[in-house]
Structure formats: C-alpha cells, structure tokens
Design a protein around this motif. Structure first.
Motif, PDB file in Angstrom:
ATOM      1  N   PRO A  49       0.791  -1.236   0.000  1.00  0.00           N
ATOM      2  CA  PRO A  49       0.000   0.000   0.000  1.00  0.00           C
ATOM      3  C   PRO A  49       0.821   1.284   0.000  1.00  0.00           C
ATOM      4  CG  PRO A  49      -0.952  -1.570   1.530  1.00  0.00           C
ATOM      5  CD  PRO A  49       0.340  -2.166   1.044  1.00  0.00           C
ATOM      6  N   GLN A  50       1.890   1.320   0.777  1.00  0.00           N
ATOM      7  CA  GLN A  50       2.701   2.533   0.815  1.00  0.00           C
ATOM      8  C   GLN A  50       3.339   2.814  -0.547  1.00  0.00           C
ATOM      9  OE1 GLN A  50       2.763   0.079   3.089  1.00  0.00           O
ATOM     10  NE2 GLN A  50       2.906   0.919   5.157  1.00  0.00           N
ATOM     11  N   GLN A  51       3.837   1.784  -1.198  1.00  0.00           N
ATOM     12  CA  GLN A  51       4.451   1.955  -2.512  1.00  0.00           C
ATOM     13  C   GLN A  51       3.399   2.369  -3.539  1.00  0.00           C
ATOM     14  OE1 GLN A  51       6.558  -1.492  -3.925  1.00  0.00           O
ATOM     15  NE2 GLN A  51       7.419  -0.426  -5.663  1.00  0.00           N
ATOM     16  N   THR A  56       4.026   5.999   5.999  1.00  0.00           N
ATOM     17  CA  THR A  56       5.295   5.265   6.019  1.00  0.00           C
ATOM     18  C   THR A  56       5.588   4.647   7.381  1.00  0.00           C
ATOM     19  OG1 THR A  56       6.533   7.302   6.456  1.00  0.00           O
ATOM     20  CG2 THR A  56       6.318   6.620   4.150  1.00  0.00           C
ATOM     21  N   HIS A  57       4.796   4.989   8.389  1.00  0.00           N
ATOM     22  CA  HIS A  57       4.987   4.415   9.722  1.00  0.00           C
ATOM     23  C   HIS A  57       3.881   3.426  10.101  1.00  0.00           C
ATOM     24  CE1 HIS A  57       7.598   7.969   9.898  1.00  0.00           C
ATOM     25  NE2 HIS A  57       8.317   7.218  10.687  1.00  0.00           N
ATOM     26  N   LEU A  58       2.966   3.143   9.182  1.00  0.00           N
ATOM     27  CA  LEU A  58       1.878   2.210   9.458  1.00  0.00           C
ATOM     28  C   LEU A  58       2.157   0.844   8.836  1.00  0.00           C
ATOM     29  CD1 LEU A  58      -1.276   4.436   8.804  1.00  0.00           C
ATOM     30  CD2 LEU A  58      -0.383   3.691  11.008  1.00  0.00           C
ATOM     31  N   ASP A  59       1.648  -0.190   9.465  1.00  0.00           N
ATOM     32  CA  ASP A  59       1.725  -1.536   8.917  1.00  0.00           C
ATOM     33  C   ASP A  59       0.879  -1.592   7.638  1.00  0.00           C
ATOM     34  OD1 ASP A  59       2.268  -4.527   9.253  1.00  0.00           O
ATOM     35  OD2 ASP A  59       0.069  -4.439   9.134  1.00  0.00           O
ATOM     36  N   ALA A  60       1.358  -2.297   6.623  1.00  0.00           N
ATOM     37  CA  ALA A  60       0.661  -2.369   5.335  1.00  0.00           C
ATOM     38  C   ALA A  60      -0.752  -2.922   5.478  1.00  0.00           C
ATOM     39  CB  ALA A  60       1.466  -3.217   4.347  1.00  0.00           C
ATOM     40  N   ASN A  61      -0.955  -3.930   6.322  1.00  0.00           N
ATOM     41  CA  ASN A  61      -2.295  -4.496   6.500  1.00  0.00           C
ATOM     42  C   ASN A  61      -3.244  -3.506   7.173  1.00  0.00           C
ATOM     43  OD1 ASN A  61      -1.939  -7.003   5.264  1.00  0.00           O
ATOM     44  ND2 ASN A  61      -0.953  -7.824   7.096  1.00  0.00           N
ATOM     45  N   VAL A  62      -2.745  -2.773   8.147  1.00  0.00           N
ATOM     46  CA  VAL A  62      -3.559  -1.754   8.816  1.00  0.00           C
ATOM     47  C   VAL A  62      -3.947  -0.670   7.814  1.00  0.00           C
ATOM     48  CG1 VAL A  62      -3.515   0.076  10.570  1.00  0.00           C
ATOM     49  CG2 VAL A  62      -2.581  -2.193  11.094  1.00  0.00           C
ATOM     50  N   ARG A 113      -4.154  -0.910   4.512  1.00  0.00           N
ATOM     51  CA  ARG A 113      -5.084  -1.467   3.529  1.00  0.00           C
ATOM     52  C   ARG A 113      -6.498  -1.530   4.101  1.00  0.00           C
ATOM     53  NH1 ARG A 113      -6.757  -6.414   3.111  1.00  0.00           N
ATOM     54  NH2 ARG A 113      -5.092  -7.245   4.404  1.00  0.00           N
ATOM     55  N   LYS A 114      -6.628  -1.978   5.337  1.00  0.00           N
ATOM     56  CA  LYS A 114      -7.948  -2.089   5.965  1.00  0.00           C
ATOM     57  C   LYS A 114      -8.546  -0.713   6.257  1.00  0.00           C
ATOM     58  CE  LYS A 114      -7.126  -6.675   7.736  1.00  0.00           C
ATOM     59  NZ  LYS A 114      -6.805  -7.521   8.852  1.00  0.00           N
ATOM     60  N   ALA A 115      -7.728   0.222   6.680  1.00  0.00           N
ATOM     61  CA  ALA A 115      -8.222   1.589   6.920  1.00  0.00           C
ATOM     62  C   ALA A 115      -8.727   2.210   5.621  1.00  0.00           C
ATOM     63  CB  ALA A 115      -7.111   2.448   7.533  1.00  0.00           C
ATOM     64  N   PHE A 116      -8.030   1.953   4.539  1.00  0.00           N
ATOM     65  CA  PHE A 116      -8.437   2.460   3.236  1.00  0.00           C
ATOM     66  C   PHE A 116      -9.771   1.846   2.817  1.00  0.00           C
ATOM     67  CE2 PHE A 116      -7.964   2.396  -1.509  1.00  0.00           C
ATOM     68  CZ  PHE A 116      -8.129   3.758  -1.687  1.00  0.00           C
ATOM     69  N   ALA A 117      -9.945   0.547   3.075  1.00  0.00           N
ATOM     70  CA  ALA A 117     -11.210  -0.129   2.751  1.00  0.00           C
ATOM     71  C   ALA A 117     -12.361   0.476   3.547  1.00  0.00           C
ATOM     72  CB  ALA A 117     -11.085  -1.630   3.027  1.00  0.00           C
ATOM     73  N   VAL A 118     -12.129   0.785   4.814  1.00  0.00           N
ATOM     74  CA  VAL A 118     -13.168   1.408   5.644  1.00  0.00           C
ATOM     75  C   VAL A 118     -13.527   2.784   5.087  1.00  0.00           C
ATOM     76  CG1 VAL A 118     -13.649   2.389   7.939  1.00  0.00           C
ATOM     77  CG2 VAL A 118     -12.617   0.112   7.731  1.00  0.00           C
ATOM     78  N   LEU A 119     -12.534   3.552   4.688  1.00  0.00           N
ATOM     79  CA  LEU A 119     -12.792   4.865   4.100  1.00  0.00           C
ATOM     80  C   LEU A 119     -13.644   4.745   2.839  1.00  0.00           C
ATOM     81  CD1 LEU A 119     -12.313   7.948   3.829  1.00  0.00           C
ATOM     82  CD2 LEU A 119     -10.266   7.368   2.508  1.00  0.00           C
ATOM     83  N   LEU A 120     -13.280   3.831   1.951  1.00  0.00           N
ATOM     84  CA  LEU A 120     -14.046   3.651   0.718  1.00  0.00           C
ATOM     85  C   LEU A 120     -15.473   3.202   1.013  1.00  0.00           C
ATOM     86  CD1 LEU A 120     -11.445   1.971  -1.661  1.00  0.00           C
ATOM     87  CD2 LEU A 120     -12.240   4.334  -1.686  1.00  0.00           C
ATOM     88  N   LEU A 121     -15.629   2.301   1.978  1.00  0.00           N
ATOM     89  CA  LEU A 121     -16.967   1.829   2.343  1.00  0.00           C
ATOM     90  C   LEU A 121     -17.805   2.974   2.901  1.00  0.00           C
ATOM     91  CD1 LEU A 121     -18.911  -0.559   2.597  1.00  0.00           C
ATOM     92  CD2 LEU A 121     -17.909  -1.004   4.838  1.00  0.00           C
TER      93      LEU A 121
END
Length: 118
Positions: free
Chosen positions: A39-41, A93-99, A101-109
């Motif tokens: 996600p960061q990349q 850049t300081h967040l875990d990739a899975n966190v 990705r899931k935060a982004f999914a919540v935003l989109l939802l």
C-alpha cells in the motif's frame, strides 16, 4: 507490466474525467491488487503519477471551457492537498501495510454508503 500500468492510468484518467477521481480510489487499489505493490508503494507511485498533471490539465481545461471550473477554489484545494499529502505520507510510512489497507477499505466503504444514501 508496462501495459498494465498504462491500462491503470487509462482507467484512472477516464474515471477522473467523469467523476473527478483517480489516485486514491482507482490507481492505489489497482496497484495493490493488479501490480502487487504494498500500500505505501502504491500510494507513493500514485502521487508521483499525479505530479505530471498533463492528463488532469486536459480534463480541467475541458471543464473550464464548459464553465464548470472554479479556478480560485481549485488553487486553495491544491494548497491544502500539498500540505495534506506531505502529512499523510509521513503517517503512511509508519503504518503496517495491512492496517493501512484495511483503513483504506473502511474509508471507501464509508464514502460509498454516504454517496448512496445522500
């Protein structure tokens, strides 16, 4: 891979022209799931693609000619985006990739439900 990236850009360009979206909603998920980027990349690559405003400029000119563009408002938004992109990149850049990705999914939802219900 080059054709995939061009196809992602084409899809984002079409959706950007129609809905005013592209980077976060189209490019980032496409890079994560189709190009297999973390996600960061994906976010960094999307921001870099948006630095080259040729496609966006062409779309904006089309809206301007149709009387559907508030230039002054766009400049204020661009200023906020510059500061926000810097702060968001520092955070991401300081967040875990899975966190992330899931935060982004919540935003989109959340945005989808808000748009659907009004």
């Amino acid at each position: 891979m080059i054709l995939l990236l061009i196809a992602i850009g084409l899809g984002a360009g079409i959706l950007s022209g129609v809905f005013g979206i592209g980077g976060g909603i189209v490019i980032v998920p496409a890079l994560i799931y189709l190009a297999k980027m973390p996600p960061q990349q994906a976010a960094g690559t999307s921001l870099a693609a948006l630095v080259l405003p040729i496609g966006a400029a062409i779309g904006a000119v089309t809206y301007y000619r149709a009387g559907q563009l508030q230039v002054k408002d766009a400049l204020y938004i661009a200023l906020g985006m510059a500061v926000g992109a810097y702060l968001g990149a520092l955070l991401s850049t300081h967040l875990d990739a899975n966190v992330l990705r899931k935060a982004f999914a919540v935003l989109l939802l959340f945005m989808a439900v808000k748009l659907w219900l009004g």
